[in-house]
Design a protein around this motif. Structure first.
Motif, mmCIF file in Angstrom:
data_model
loop_
_atom_site.group_PDB
_atom_site.id
_atom_site.type_symbol
_atom_site.label_atom_id
_atom_site.label_comp_id
_atom_site.label_asym_id
_atom_site.label_seq_id
_atom_site.Cartn_x
_atom_site.Cartn_y
_atom_site.Cartn_z
ATOM 1 N N ARG A 152 0.832 -1.211 0.000
ATOM 2 C CA ARG A 152 0.000 0.000 0.000
ATOM 3 C C ARG A 152 0.864 1.258 0.000
ATOM 4 N NH1 ARG A 152 -3.011 -2.285 4.078
ATOM 5 N NH2 ARG A 152 -2.241 -0.754 5.541
ATOM 6 N N THR B 143 3.747 1.037 -5.367
ATOM 7 C CA THR B 143 2.988 1.323 -4.136
ATOM 8 C C THR B 143 1.679 2.004 -4.515
ATOM 9 O OG1 THR B 143 4.267 3.368 -3.870
ATOM 10 C CG2 THR B 143 4.961 1.495 -2.547
ATOM 11 N N ASP B 144 0.620 1.648 -3.776
ATOM 12 C CA ASP B 144 -0.705 2.190 -4.110
ATOM 13 C C ASP B 144 -0.697 3.715 -4.065
ATOM 14 O OD1 ASP B 144 -1.123 -0.488 -3.741
ATOM 15 O OD2 ASP B 144 -2.853 -0.286 -2.420
ATOM 16 N N ASP B 145 0.020 4.277 -3.061
ATOM 17 C CA ASP B 145 -0.014 5.736 -2.882
ATOM 18 C C ASP B 145 1.136 6.453 -3.596
ATOM 19 O OD1 ASP B 145 2.177 5.072 -1.365
ATOM 20 O OD2 ASP B 145 1.430 5.918 0.504
ATOM 21 N N LYS C 21 3.387 4.345 -9.129
ATOM 22 C CA LYS C 21 2.162 4.575 -8.352
ATOM 23 C C LYS C 21 1.086 3.632 -8.897
ATOM 24 C CE LYS C 21 -0.898 8.316 -6.775
ATOM 25 N NZ LYS C 21 -2.067 7.533 -6.634
ATOM 26 N N GLY C 22 0.588 2.768 -8.031
ATOM 27 C CA GLY C 22 -0.437 1.826 -8.477
ATOM 28 C C GLY C 22 -0.156 0.443 -7.928
ATOM 29 N N PHE C 23 -0.688 -0.552 -8.616
ATOM 30 C CA PHE C 23 -0.598 -1.934 -8.136
ATOM 31 C C PHE C 23 0.536 -2.673 -8.856
ATOM 32 C CE2 PHE C 23 -5.194 -0.767 -8.020
ATOM 33 C CZ PHE C 23 -5.238 -0.546 -6.649
#
Ligand code: FES
Length: 275
Positions: free
Chosen positions: A136, A158-160, A166-168
């Motif tokens: 995350r 990272t999700d944030d 940025k992302g999955f």
């Protein structure tokens, strides 16, 4: 009794802890992809955990545990020198390791721990190893150094967006494919929803994708039935027939339904414990 010889905290919220445990009989036989069942004391529940590392000479097994309820919180509070009552294994079918060419190993969240020994074995077998690890946020990204040390290329997501893409992890995988890299096989280990996303992404591309269904196991012995899966047109049990399966054949919707069976009990078992 199985002594904890090393404890390392990997993250604090949620609490994620690495424990190296003396278990010579397990360490002598374990292979990447297999799991152990641990029980701290007579009052504790049995927890199946995929092995993160092993040292045959020292006779130790390394496991990584995230605090998700009472038993995992108690294990995470174990100090060096304390003992597990039970440490059973190795269990499950080992990963099929061979030289396939270029492989991508994806670990999401706690899934970085079980993918690590598989990735290392694939590298040792002669594959070009590209790793994608995600979380995350950067503060709960685990085992980055270890994965970097064995990989020809490491992509972080990272999700944030606090580190890497940025992302999955699927965004990290997209980036690799966009570079024109020909991928011969993928191992994806992490939350069921993540493994479903990776499998859905790679199915139309025809890239062989192996997933580990460890997250849906409960007793890990083939007795409780909780890990029953539909794989293609066959019924399989993650703990006996797996934990690895062809991700393109797994019915993830059914697996996610099973995963939610014990949600209420897990919520009630949550305790607040310092990491
Ligand atoms: Fe109980 Fe597989 S975890 S049967």
């Amino acid at each position: 009794m199985y002594r904890v010889v090393k404890r390392r905290q990997l993250a604090s919220a949620p609490c994620i802890v690495l424990l190296e445990v003396e278990a010579p009989a397990v360490a002598a036989k374990v292979e990447p992809g297999q799991f152990v069942i641990v029980r701290m004391d007579e009052q504790s529940e049995r927890i199946p955990l995929t092995v993160m590392d092993f040292d045959r000479e020292k006779g130790t097994i390394t496991i990584v545990i995230q605090d998700v309820g009472y038993s995992s919180a108690m294990i995470n509070s174990m100090e060096e020198g304390s003992y597990f009552l039970d440490f059973v294994g190795p269990l499950g079918v080992p990963s099929e390791i061979e030289n396939l060419g270029t492989v991508v190993c994806i670990g999401g969240g706690l899934g970085v721990a079980p993918v690590y020994p598989i990735a290392r074995a694939l590298k040792e077998a002669g594959n070009k190893l590209i790793s994608v690890i995600g979380a995350r946020s950067a503060d709960i990204l685990i085992l980055e150094e270890e994965m970097a040390a064995i990989s020809d290329e490491l992509v972080i997501a990272t999700d944030d967006g606090s580190k890497g893409v940025k992302g999955f992890v699927t965004n990290g995988l997209e980036q690799i494919i966009a570079q024109g890299t020909k991928i011969d096989a993928i191992w994806a280990i992490g939350p069921v929803v993540m493994m479903r996303s990776v499998a859905n992404f790679t199915r139309p591309l025809g890239i062989k994708t192996i997933v580990s269904m460890n997250p849906i196991m409960v007793d890990g012995t083939g007795m409780c039935g909780a890990c029953r899966l539909s794989v293609g047109d066959e019924t399989k049990f993650a703990c006996v027939d797996g934990p690895e399966f062809d991700g393109h054949l797994v019915d993830f919707d059914l697996a996610m339904k099973r995963l939610s069976f014990y949600k209420d009990e897990e919520e009630r078992a949550k305790i607040s414990k310092d990491c």
